[in-house]
Design an enzyme around this catalytic site. Sequence first.
Site, PDB file in Angstrom:
ATOM      1  N   ILE A  81       0.804  -1.227   0.000  1.00 23.05           N
ATOM      2  CA  ILE A  81       0.000   0.000   0.000  1.00 23.05           C
ATOM      3  C   ILE A  81       0.833   1.271   0.000  1.00 23.05           C
ATOM      4  O   ILE A  81       0.276   2.374  -0.040  1.00 23.05           O
ATOM      5  CB  ILE A  81      -0.964   0.023   1.202  1.00 23.05           C
ATOM      6  CG1 ILE A  81      -0.203  -0.165   2.514  1.00 23.05           C
ATOM      7  CG2 ILE A  81      -2.041  -1.038   1.044  1.00 23.05           C
ATOM      8  CD1 ILE A  81      -1.083  -0.100   3.744  1.00 23.05           C
ATOM      9  N   GLY A  82       2.146   1.158   0.052  1.00 22.52           N
ATOM     10  CA  GLY A  82       2.961   2.357   0.037  1.00 22.52           C
ATOM     11  C   GLY A  82       4.434   2.045  -0.086  1.00 22.52           C
ATOM     12  O   GLY A  82       4.888   0.961   0.296  1.00 22.52           O
ATOM     13  N   GLU A  83       5.182   2.993  -0.644  1.00 23.39           N
ATOM     14  CA  GLU A  83       6.625   2.816  -0.771  1.00 23.39           C
ATOM     15  C   GLU A  83       7.283   4.174  -0.771  1.00 23.39           C
ATOM     16  O   GLU A  83       6.808   5.121  -1.404  1.00 23.39           O
ATOM     17  CB  GLU A  83       6.965   2.068  -2.054  1.00 23.39           C
ATOM     18  CG  GLU A  83       8.446   1.779  -2.211  1.00 23.39           C
ATOM     19  CD  GLU A  83       8.741   0.910  -3.422  1.00 23.39           C
ATOM     20  OE1 GLU A  83       9.829   0.316  -3.467  1.00 23.39           O
ATOM     21  OE2 GLU A  83       7.875   0.832  -4.314  1.00 23.39           O
ATOM     22  N   GLY A  84       8.360   4.288  -0.012  1.00 22.31           N
ATOM     23  CA  GLY A  84       9.110   5.530   0.048  1.00 22.31           C
ATOM     24  C   GLY A  84      10.596   5.257  -0.039  1.00 22.31           C
ATOM     25  O   GLY A  84      11.025   4.138  -0.325  1.00 22.31           O
ATOM     26  N   THR A  85      11.385   6.295   0.225  1.00 21.93           N
ATOM     27  CA  THR A  85      12.829   6.163   0.134  1.00 21.93           C
ATOM     28  C   THR A  85      13.376   5.179   1.157  1.00 21.93           C
ATOM     29  O   THR A  85      14.319   4.442   0.885  1.00 21.93           O
ATOM     30  CB  THR A  85      13.491   7.535   0.344  1.00 21.93           C
ATOM     31  OG1 THR A  85      12.929   8.480  -0.565  1.00 21.93           O
ATOM     32  CG2 THR A  85      14.985   7.455   0.116  1.00 21.93           C
ATOM     33  N   PHE A  86      12.777   5.158   2.330  1.00 20.26           N
ATOM     34  CA  PHE A  86      13.343   4.393   3.429  1.00 20.26           C
ATOM     35  C   PHE A  86      12.492   3.214   3.875  1.00 20.26           C
ATOM     36  O   PHE A  86      12.842   2.524   4.827  1.00 20.26           O
ATOM     37  CB  PHE A  86      13.590   5.317   4.631  1.00 20.26           C
ATOM     38  CG  PHE A  86      14.470   6.483   4.312  1.00 20.26           C
ATOM     39  CD1 PHE A  86      15.821   6.310   4.086  1.00 20.26           C
ATOM     40  CD2 PHE A  86      13.941   7.757   4.208  1.00 20.26           C
ATOM     41  CE1 PHE A  86      16.635   7.381   3.783  1.00 20.26           C
ATOM     42  CE2 PHE A  86      14.745   8.836   3.904  1.00 20.26           C
ATOM     43  CZ  PHE A  86      16.103   8.647   3.696  1.00 20.26           C
ATOM     44  N   VAL A  89       5.359  -0.318   2.783  1.00 22.34           N
ATOM     45  CA  VAL A  89       4.275  -0.611   3.716  1.00 22.34           C
ATOM     46  C   VAL A  89       3.312  -1.598   3.078  1.00 22.34           C
ATOM     47  O   VAL A  89       2.946  -1.460   1.910  1.00 22.34           O
ATOM     48  CB  VAL A  89       3.517   0.672   4.124  1.00 22.34           C
ATOM     49  CG1 VAL A  89       2.419   0.350   5.134  1.00 22.34           C
ATOM     50  CG2 VAL A  89       4.479   1.686   4.720  1.00 22.34           C
ATOM     51  N   ASP A 206       7.872  15.944   8.241  1.00 20.90           N
ATOM     52  CA  ASP A 206       7.389  15.530   6.924  1.00 20.90           C
ATOM     53  C   ASP A 206       5.861  15.536   6.871  1.00 20.90           C
ATOM     54  O   ASP A 206       5.251  14.587   6.373  1.00 20.90           O
ATOM     55  CB  ASP A 206       7.934  14.147   6.582  1.00 20.90           C
ATOM     56  CG  ASP A 206       7.907  13.870   5.083  1.00 20.90           C
ATOM     57  OD1 ASP A 206       7.787  14.840   4.316  1.00 20.90           O
ATOM     58  OD2 ASP A 206       8.003  12.698   4.687  1.00 20.90           O
TER      59      ASP A 206
END
Length: 425
Positions: A81-86, A89, A206
């Site tokens: 359900i989510g992806e970021g730099t670090f 999810v 953020d």
Amino acid sequence: MRFGEINQEISEHKESKLNPCDPDDESNTTVEDDESTDGNIDGEEEEDDDEEMSQSCIEELELFRQTYKTISTRFRLISKIGEGTFSSVYKAEDLGGSTTDNDDSHGTRRTGPKRYVAIKRICVTSSPQRILNELILLHNLSQSEAVAPLITAFREHEQVMAVLPFCKHTEFRIFRDQPIEEFKYYLKNLFTGLSHVHAQNIIHRDIKPTNFLYDLDKREGYVVDFGLAEKESLEPQYCVCRGGREHPRSYGDRQPANGYLKNDSRPGRRANRAGTRGFRAPEVLLKCMNQTTKIDIWSVGVIILCFLSKRFPFFQSSDDIDAMIEIGTMAGRHKMSSCARLHGALFDTNISTISEHGIRYEDIVAWALTTEDFDPNRVDEVRDMMQEDDDYRHAFSLLKKCLDLDFRKRISAADALRHPFLRGV
């Protein structure tokens, strides 16, 4: 006619021209040190949630299960359900059918209907101190209202995973077209969460729509993603804004006589610049080394501006210089110069779009709402109707208090909850 009615009329025929960014392109809203992770809090659901996924996501989930056995024994992975730099999810079902109450910091378990959680898989290249810091802050905020609580965390091999409740939430690109009355509940939840965070001298760093999950049906929202969060420093360093001595690199009020030094021997200035492009406060862009919780309030101000103008993202800068130009265009040369001097820096420009006193927010929003068929008379009509509407007058008042370039005058989260715009909500 109330402004809400004309605003609805504008929204009905307004399409992608107001937003030149691809709605699915996260690169338009994030930069270095950004972590975009969606989807946690409050996970009780009755329906089955086997969601459609691409083949690559299916393969990723299967690899995740095979690599980390703890996952398959305790949770049923459903989707990414989510992806970021670090981090990444994942939505999962708690096979024990239990979760942790938000108001119980000791992790008391309770049984009940099918429960869903969000598993945050923190990148293995993240520093151990950074991971520990996030988990400690989440634990300390476990009893805070409108903040996503940490259910548990565990480590398998070199991988650290944090488990939080899952939350169904409304995407901001959809929510921004809601009536202003609904936006009051959105802001009340957001400021409530930040008031608890800031009361413990924690800077989130953020704040943006994807890090505040708001359920439109329940009128509940939760602040998430503390991957960049840190404790506010109480000891002034070099920056003159909090009583420290002038930094050796500072120009102060001095103007360069004949341009700028080719070989500048003064030491550089290092400061935390973590955050998301378009949501960073001017003191972050100016590398202030004594940043406060007020940088989160600036980010809320940007969210308010996005909602009022129906533009998301509102700022389109590609770097810090462009970001300063965008803010300067609104605030004007005089205020930007004062802000720079406050942090021992110099703001000087000959860019024609940056006037001496800037542009009023009412004019900016009115222009944004009528940009498809730019008509000066239409702009004046929309602006005048906003000024006659009490809700919008109060909204602009709160906006200006959030986007004050002087962080010392910027409103706090606790005071924002008492602002007339949120009165009675």
